[in-house]
Scaffold this motif. Structure first.
Motif, PDB file in Angstrom:
ATOM      1  N   UNK A  64       0.828  -1.209   0.000  1.00 18.13           N
ATOM      2  CA  UNK A  64       0.000   0.000   0.000  1.00 18.13           C
ATOM      3  C   UNK A  64       0.860   1.257   0.000  1.00 18.13           C
ATOM      4  N   UNK A  65       1.912   1.262   0.802  1.00 10.74           N
ATOM      5  CA  UNK A  65       2.824   2.406   0.825  1.00 10.74           C
ATOM      6  C   UNK A  65       3.440   2.617  -0.548  1.00 10.74           C
ATOM      7  N   UNK A  66       3.828   1.536  -1.196  1.00  9.03           N
ATOM      8  CA  UNK A  66       4.423   1.627  -2.537  1.00  9.03           C
ATOM      9  C   UNK A  66       3.414   2.172  -3.540  1.00  9.03           C
ATOM     10  N   UNK A  67       2.195   1.676  -3.493  1.00 11.22           N
ATOM     11  CA  UNK A  67       1.163   2.186  -4.401  1.00 11.22           C
ATOM     12  C   UNK A  67       0.879   3.668  -4.139  1.00 11.22           C
ATOM     13  N   UNK A  68       0.825   4.044  -2.861  1.00  9.25           N
ATOM     14  CA  UNK A  68       0.586   5.450  -2.520  1.00  9.25           C
ATOM     15  C   UNK A  68       1.706   6.322  -3.091  1.00  9.25           C
ATOM     16  N   UNK A  69       2.940   5.883  -2.904  1.00  7.21           N
ATOM     17  CA  UNK A  69       4.081   6.663  -3.404  1.00  7.21           C
ATOM     18  C   UNK A  69       4.039   6.760  -4.929  1.00  7.21           C
ATOM     19  N   UNK A  70       3.706   5.658  -5.593  1.00 10.33           N
ATOM     20  CA  UNK A  70       3.608   5.699  -7.056  1.00 10.33           C
ATOM     21  C   UNK A  70       2.486   6.640  -7.495  1.00 10.33           C
ATOM     22  N   UNK A  71       1.408   6.665  -6.740  1.00  8.56           N
ATOM     23  CA  UNK A  71       0.323   7.602  -7.035  1.00  8.56           C
ATOM     24  C   UNK A  71       0.776   9.043  -6.887  1.00  8.56           C
ATOM     25  N   UNK A  72       1.541   9.316  -5.839  1.00 13.20           N
ATOM     26  CA  UNK A  72       2.056  10.677  -5.638  1.00 13.20           C
ATOM     27  C   UNK A  72       2.995  11.086  -6.776  1.00 13.20           C
ATOM     28  N   UNK A  74       2.846   9.957  -9.783  1.00  9.85           N
ATOM     29  CA  UNK A  74       1.991  10.190 -10.956  1.00  9.85           C
ATOM     30  C   UNK A  74       1.345  11.577 -10.890  1.00  9.85           C
ATOM     31  N   UNK A  75       0.957  12.006  -9.701  1.00  9.15           N
ATOM     32  CA  UNK A  75       0.396  13.356  -9.562  1.00  9.15           C
ATOM     33  C   UNK A  75       1.444  14.400  -9.935  1.00  9.15           C
ATOM     34  N   UNK A  76       2.681  14.207  -9.465  1.00 10.24           N
ATOM     35  CA  UNK A  76       3.745  15.157  -9.813  1.00 10.24           C
ATOM     36  C   UNK A  76       3.977  15.215 -11.317  1.00 10.24           C
ATOM     37  N   UNK A  77       3.715  14.095 -11.983  1.00 15.14           N
ATOM     38  CA  UNK A  77       3.868  14.034 -13.443  1.00 15.14           C
ATOM     39  C   UNK A  77       2.575  14.399 -14.177  1.00 15.14           C
ATOM     40  N   UNK A  78       1.579  14.826 -13.420  1.00 17.25           N
ATOM     41  CA  UNK A  78       0.273  15.236 -13.946  1.00 17.25           C
ATOM     42  C   UNK A  78      -0.478  14.105 -14.663  1.00 17.25           C
ATOM     43  N   UNK A  79      -0.300  12.893 -14.161  1.00 16.64           N
ATOM     44  CA  UNK A  79      -1.033  11.734 -14.666  1.00 16.64           C
ATOM     45  C   UNK A  79      -2.084  11.362 -13.617  1.00 16.64           C
ATOM     46  N   UNK A  80      -3.136  12.152 -13.575  1.00 12.72           N
ATOM     47  CA  UNK A  80      -4.117  12.057 -12.488  1.00 12.72           C
ATOM     48  C   UNK A  80      -4.920  10.766 -12.501  1.00 12.72           C
ATOM     49  N   UNK A  81      -5.276  10.269 -13.674  1.00 14.47           N
ATOM     50  CA  UNK A  81      -6.046   9.021 -13.736  1.00 14.47           C
ATOM     51  C   UNK A  81      -5.222   7.851 -13.206  1.00 14.47           C
ATOM     52  N   UNK A  82      -3.967   7.803 -13.620  1.00 13.06           N
ATOM     53  CA  UNK A  82      -3.076   6.750 -13.149  1.00 13.06           C
ATOM     54  C   UNK A  82      -2.869   6.860 -11.637  1.00 13.06           C
ATOM     55  N   UNK A  83      -2.725   8.082 -11.147  1.00 12.63           N
ATOM     56  CA  UNK A  83      -2.564   8.294  -9.710  1.00 12.63           C
ATOM     57  C   UNK A  83      -3.769   7.756  -8.950  1.00 12.63           C
ATOM     58  N   UNK A  84      -4.949   8.051  -9.443  1.00 16.33           N
ATOM     59  CA  UNK A  84      -6.167   7.576  -8.796  1.00 16.33           C
ATOM     60  C   UNK A  84      -6.198   6.045  -8.742  1.00 16.33           C
ATOM     61  N   UNK A  85      -5.755   5.405  -9.821  1.00 21.47           N
ATOM     62  CA  UNK A  85      -5.699   3.938  -9.840  1.00 21.47           C
ATOM     63  C   UNK A  85      -4.773   3.412  -8.754  1.00 21.47           C
ATOM     64  N   UNK A  86      -3.608   4.041  -8.605  1.00 23.78           N
ATOM     65  CA  UNK A  86      -2.666   3.609  -7.563  1.00 23.78           C
ATOM     66  C   UNK A  86      -3.238   3.829  -6.170  1.00 23.78           C
ATOM     67  N   UNK A  87      -3.912   4.955  -5.957  1.00 25.02           N
ATOM     68  CA  UNK A  87      -4.498   5.217  -4.652  1.00 25.02           C
ATOM     69  C   UNK A  87      -5.583   4.185  -4.321  1.00 25.02           C
ATOM     70  N   UNK A  88      -6.350   3.780  -5.326  1.00 26.75           N
ATOM     71  CA  UNK A  88      -7.365   2.746  -5.101  1.00 26.75           C
ATOM     72  C   UNK A  88      -6.712   1.403  -4.761  1.00 26.75           C
ATOM     73  N   UNK A  89      -5.624   1.079  -5.454  1.00 29.85           N
ATOM     74  CA  UNK A  89      -4.905  -0.161  -5.142  1.00 29.85           C
ATOM     75  C   UNK A  89      -4.359  -0.121  -3.720  1.00 29.85           C
ATOM     76  N   UNK A  90      -3.854   1.030  -3.325  1.00 31.60           N
ATOM     77  CA  UNK A  90      -3.330   1.164  -1.965  1.00 31.60           C
ATOM     78  C   UNK A  90      -4.429   0.925  -0.934  1.00 31.60           C
ATOM     79  N   UNK A  99      -4.358   8.934   3.965  1.00 26.81           N
ATOM     80  CA  UNK A  99      -4.971   9.522   2.780  1.00 26.81           C
ATOM     81  C   UNK A  99      -3.868  10.096   1.891  1.00 26.81           C
ATOM     82  N   UNK A 100      -4.001   9.989   0.576  1.00 25.65           N
ATOM     83  CA  UNK A 100      -2.951  10.482  -0.341  1.00 25.65           C
ATOM     84  C   UNK A 100      -2.569  11.933  -0.116  1.00 25.65           C
ATOM     85  N   UNK A 101      -3.507  12.786   0.229  1.00 26.51           N
ATOM     86  CA  UNK A 101      -3.162  14.192   0.433  1.00 26.51           C
ATOM     87  C   UNK A 101      -2.252  14.377   1.632  1.00 26.51           C
ATOM     88  N   UNK A 102      -2.408  13.544   2.655  1.00 26.20           N
ATOM     89  CA  UNK A 102      -1.516  13.663   3.805  1.00 26.20           C
ATOM     90  C   UNK A 102      -0.110  13.205   3.444  1.00 26.20           C
TER      91      UNK A 102
END
Length: 106
Positions: A64-72, A74-90, A99-102
């Motif tokens: 989960x930590x790894x998925x959260x980090x990958x989502x973050x 992806x957000x930095x790279x402006x790939x929001x859909x992919x980020x959301x997928x990672x956050x859901x996997x986490x 929470x991803x924002x924290x």
């Protein structure tokens, strides 16, 4: 690990790179390496290590930590859909992960 706790990420990354070379399947060493690289702004390399952690880890929280980090990343790279997928996997791996924002605030 002491370097990491002291925010001496250059030294920590060097130590964990050596640890990963000695034991490529060490999930903890690779996790600290990935987190250190992320702190240094080496997002692509950190992302690569997080991707390697997921199949190696037996622990759902580590996944989960790894998925959260990958989502973050992806957000930095402006790939929001992919980020959301990672956050859901986490969340699926461990509903108790922060929470991803924290995480982004950190």
């Amino acid at each position: 690990e002491g370097y990491f706790k002291l925010f001496m990420f250059d030294f920590a990354v060097r130590e964990f790179e050596q640890a990963v070379r000695q034991d490529p399947d060490s999930v903890i060493a690779r996790l600290y390496l990935a987190l250190g690289l992320l702190q240094q702004g080496e997002n692509a390399e950190a992302y690569r290590h997080f991707q390697l952690i997921v199949p190696l880890a037996d622990n759902n929280t580590v996944k989960a930590i790894s998925y959260q980090a990958m989502g973050c990343i992806q957000i930095m790279n402006r790939h929001y859909d992919s980020a959301q997928d990672y956050f859901q996997l986490a969340r699926k791996m461990d509903p108790a992960v922060p929470h991803p924002l924290s995480i982004l605030e950190l």
